[in-house]
Design an enzyme around this catalytic site. Structure first.
Site, PDB file in Angstrom:
ATOM      1  N   ASN A 109       0.842  -1.205   0.000  1.00  0.00           N
ATOM      2  CA  ASN A 109       0.000   0.000   0.000  1.00  0.00           C
ATOM      3  C   ASN A 109       0.872   1.248   0.000  1.00  0.00           C
ATOM      4  O   ASN A 109       2.019   1.223   0.438  1.00  0.00           O
ATOM      5  CB  ASN A 109      -0.882   0.009   1.263  1.00  0.00           C
ATOM      6  CG  ASN A 109      -1.830   1.180   1.303  1.00  0.00           C
ATOM      7  OD1 ASN A 109      -2.451   1.537   0.290  1.00  0.00           O
ATOM      8  ND2 ASN A 109      -1.951   1.814   2.459  1.00  0.00           N
ATOM      9  N   HIS A 111       0.763   5.161   1.530  1.00  0.00           N
ATOM     10  CA  HIS A 111       0.069   5.954   2.549  1.00  0.00           C
ATOM     11  C   HIS A 111       0.599   7.390   2.456  1.00  0.00           C
ATOM     12  O   HIS A 111       1.820   7.589   2.440  1.00  0.00           O
ATOM     13  CB  HIS A 111       0.366   5.342   3.918  1.00  0.00           C
ATOM     14  CG  HIS A 111      -0.276   6.065   5.053  1.00  0.00           C
ATOM     15  ND1 HIS A 111      -1.636   6.032   5.287  1.00  0.00           N
ATOM     16  CD2 HIS A 111       0.260   6.840   6.024  1.00  0.00           C
ATOM     17  CE1 HIS A 111      -1.900   6.767   6.365  1.00  0.00           C
ATOM     18  NE2 HIS A 111      -0.778   7.264   6.818  1.00  0.00           N
TER      19      HIS A 111
HETATM   20  C1  GRF Z   1      -3.379   8.745  -2.493  1.00  0.00           C
HETATM   21  O1  GRF Z   1      -3.050   9.922  -1.813  1.00  0.00           O
HETATM   22  C2  GRF Z   1      -2.894   7.534  -1.734  1.00  0.00           C
HETATM   23  O2  GRF Z   1      -1.724   7.747  -0.994  1.00  0.00           O
HETATM   24  C3  GRF Z   1      -4.024   7.273  -0.775  1.00  0.00           C
HETATM   25  O3  GRF Z   1      -5.193   7.602  -1.498  1.00  0.00           O
HETATM   26  C4  GRF Z   1      -4.887   8.521  -2.551  1.00  0.00           C
HETATM   27  C5  GRF Z   1      -5.338   7.872  -3.811  1.00  0.00           C
HETATM   28  O4  GRF Z   1      -5.234   8.702  -4.941  1.00  0.00           O
HETATM   29  N1  GRF Z   1      -3.978   5.914  -0.274  1.00  0.00           N
HETATM   30  P1  GRF Z   1      -5.352   8.079  -6.392  1.00  0.00           P
HETATM   31  O5  GRF Z   1      -6.676   7.334  -6.474  1.00  0.00           O
HETATM   32  O6  GRF Z   1      -4.192   7.166  -6.615  1.00  0.00           O
HETATM   33  O7  GRF Z   1      -5.348   9.257  -7.311  1.00  0.00           O
END
Ligand code: GRF
Length: 203
Positions: A109, A111
């Site tokens: 993941n 974060h």
């Molecule tokens: C990102 O900021 C990621 O770190 C978090 O959710 C957001 C997702 O953005 N887990 P995207 O859908 O990849 O544009």
């Protein structure tokens, strides 16, 4: 051998797109194939982007289902795809041990904060409200806790130029889009190295 990856999304899919681009013509090109994108929301904008890239997409709705039923559906689909890694890219569902224990060190993941300082949602709002001059984004393995899995890497983000939450998010996402693929690349290379050791003809 190229590793098989499934991407899990819930929305916009900008990280997903960066990974797709890198798997086609960037640093991930020789290391992996994105075999499918799975969304838990049919309205996830990333689904159209994935289709435009010619990637197989699936929607497995989480709404109106118990976690148990949703995760059982997800496991069924993922296992049919025979993947090596499950990569969460803006996947906004907490996964329970019933799911994570099936894939130890196989779920990754990103974060948008330092996981040792902030867990859960709204990492950029947290950094903005605290007035941080510097934040971090974390790429980590997913275990049964909330953002508690083993850290693969952290990337500092300089927020001194940010005048609004939107600026914070823009600066953070710019870093995410580069850093996530870099971290995936190092994980994939390690796995490939281990495979070639296993395949070594000896003595
Ligand atoms: C990102 O900021 C990621 O770190 C978090 O959710 C957001 C997702 O953005 N887990 P995207 O859908 O990849 O544009």
């Amino acid at each position: 051998m190229k590793q098989r990856i499934v991407l899990l999304i819930s929305g916009r899919g900008s990280n997903m797109e960066a990974i797709l681009q890198n798997s086609r013509s960037g640093i991930l090109k020789d290391h992996c194939e994105i075999v499918a994108v799975i969304a838990n929301r049919s309205q996830a904008a990333g689904l159209q982007i994935a289709s435009d890239y010619g990637v197989q997409t699936y929607t497995i709705p989480s709404k109106g289902k118990t976690r148990e039923v949703f995760e059982a559906d997800l496991i069924k689909q993922i296992d049919l795809l025979e993947v090596d890694l499950i990569v969460l890219a803006g996947f906004m569902r907490i996964l329970t041990p019933a799911f994570t224990q099936n894939y130890p060190k196989k779920i990754i993941n990103i974060h948008p904060a330092d996981t040792s300082e902030h867990q859960g949602v709204d990492g950029y709002a947290w950094a903005w409200e605290k007035g941080l001059e510097e934040s971090a984004i974390t790429v980590h393995y997913v275990d049964e806790g909330l953002d508690t899995g083993q850290v693969i890497g952290k990337c500092k983000v300089d927020l001194r130029g940010a005048k609004s939450l939107e600026d914070v998010e823009k600066l953070g996402l710019r870093a995410e889009h580069v850093f996530y693929s870099q971290m995936l690349c190092s994980v994939l290379k390690e796995t490939q190295k281990a495979e070639s050791l296993i395949n070594f003809d000896g003595p």
